[in-house]
Design a protein around this motif. Structure first.
Motif, PDB file in Angstrom:
ATOM      1  N   HIS A 114       0.571  -1.131  -0.121  1.00  0.00           N
ATOM      2  CA  HIS A 114      -0.254  -0.112   0.036  1.00  0.00           C
ATOM      3  C   HIS A 114       1.026   1.191  -0.129  1.00  0.00           C
ATOM      4  O   HIS A 114       1.735   1.722   1.162  1.00  0.00           O
ATOM      5  N   HIS A 115       0.782   2.063  -1.003  1.00  0.00           N
ATOM      6  CA  HIS A 115       1.846   3.000  -0.824  1.00  0.00           C
ATOM      7  C   HIS A 115       0.348   4.393  -0.760  1.00  0.00           C
ATOM      8  O   HIS A 115      -0.689   4.755  -1.160  1.00  0.00           O
ATOM      9  N   VAL A 116       1.505   5.732  -0.187  1.00  0.00           N
ATOM     10  CA  VAL A 116       0.228   6.495   0.413  1.00  0.00           C
ATOM     11  C   VAL A 116       0.681   7.935  -0.882  1.00  0.00           C
ATOM     12  O   VAL A 116       1.550   7.685  -0.992  1.00  0.00           O
ATOM     13  N   SER A 117      -0.672   7.818  -1.120  1.00  0.00           N
ATOM     14  CA  SER A 117      -0.071   9.989  -2.407  1.00  0.00           C
ATOM     15  C   SER A 117      -1.262  10.663  -1.663  1.00  0.00           C
ATOM     16  O   SER A 117      -2.568  10.517  -1.506  1.00  0.00           O
ATOM     17  N   PRO A 118      -0.658  12.145  -1.316  1.00  0.00           N
ATOM     18  CA  PRO A 118      -1.747  12.854  -1.154  1.00  0.00           C
ATOM     19  C   PRO A 118      -2.969  13.285  -2.072  1.00  0.00           C
ATOM     20  O   PRO A 118      -3.791  13.378  -1.486  1.00  0.00           O
ATOM     21  N   GLU A 119      -2.453  12.694  -3.358  1.00  0.00           N
ATOM     22  CA  GLU A 119      -3.435  13.166  -4.458  1.00  0.00           C
ATOM     23  C   GLU A 119      -4.890  12.352  -5.128  1.00  0.00           C
ATOM     24  O   GLU A 119      -5.408  12.784  -5.520  1.00  0.00           O
TER      25      GLU A 119
END
Length: 154
Positions: A114-119
């Motif tokens: 799981h990767h986090v991306s603010p967009e």
């Protein structure tokens, strides 16, 4: 019976008997029709289960062929084997799923990372590590994916 003629009560009794037999026949016919439909449904269900079991057993073979095609030089023999295997599996109803950009669905995707991306506003499959397989509505194997999504709410 008088002068070779049936009495009115005999005609009424015979008519009632004919109506009862007709009703019995219609009931038996309806039961038989229902039986035929049930047997047909059962045969289709058994066929679907058998096909799903065969395809489930072939999933590791499909994975091995895909790995061989990805890591070995594509010889005519290997290409023929891969094409024939996929054609035959497809004719039995096997469908692959899992595309980069698909919304993540935990019922048919297994998230490996799981990767986090603010967009990001929702979980999206960003990389397909292993495709998933279905036959009809039945899930044979979930797709193994990496997902990208918004940061956790605090």
């Amino acid at each position: 019976m008088e002068n070779g003629r049936l009495e009115t009560t005999d005609v009424t009794r015979l008519r009632r008997l004919a109506e009862e037999r007709t009703a019995d026949l219609q009931r038996v016919k309806a039961e038989y029709d229902n039986y035929r439909k049930r047997v047909h449904r059962d045969r289709l269900a058994v066929r679907e289960i058998a096909v799903a079991n065969v395809l489930r057993a072939l999933v590791p073979v499909l994975d091995a062929v895909d790995r061989a095609c990805a890591h070995e030089p594509m010889t005519p023999g290997l290409k023929d084997i891969a094409d024939t295997l996929w054609t035959q599996a497809g004719s039995l109803g096997l469908r692959t799923f899992g595309e980069a950009g698909d919304p993540f669905d935990p019922t048919c995707h297994d998230a490996e990372a799981h990767h986090v991306s603010p967009e990001a506003d929702r979980l999206i499959c960003t990389e397909i590590l292993r495709p998933g397989y279905r036959v009809g509505d039945q899930l044979l194997r979930p797709a193994l994916v990496e997902v990208t999504g918004p940061p956790p709410a605090r």
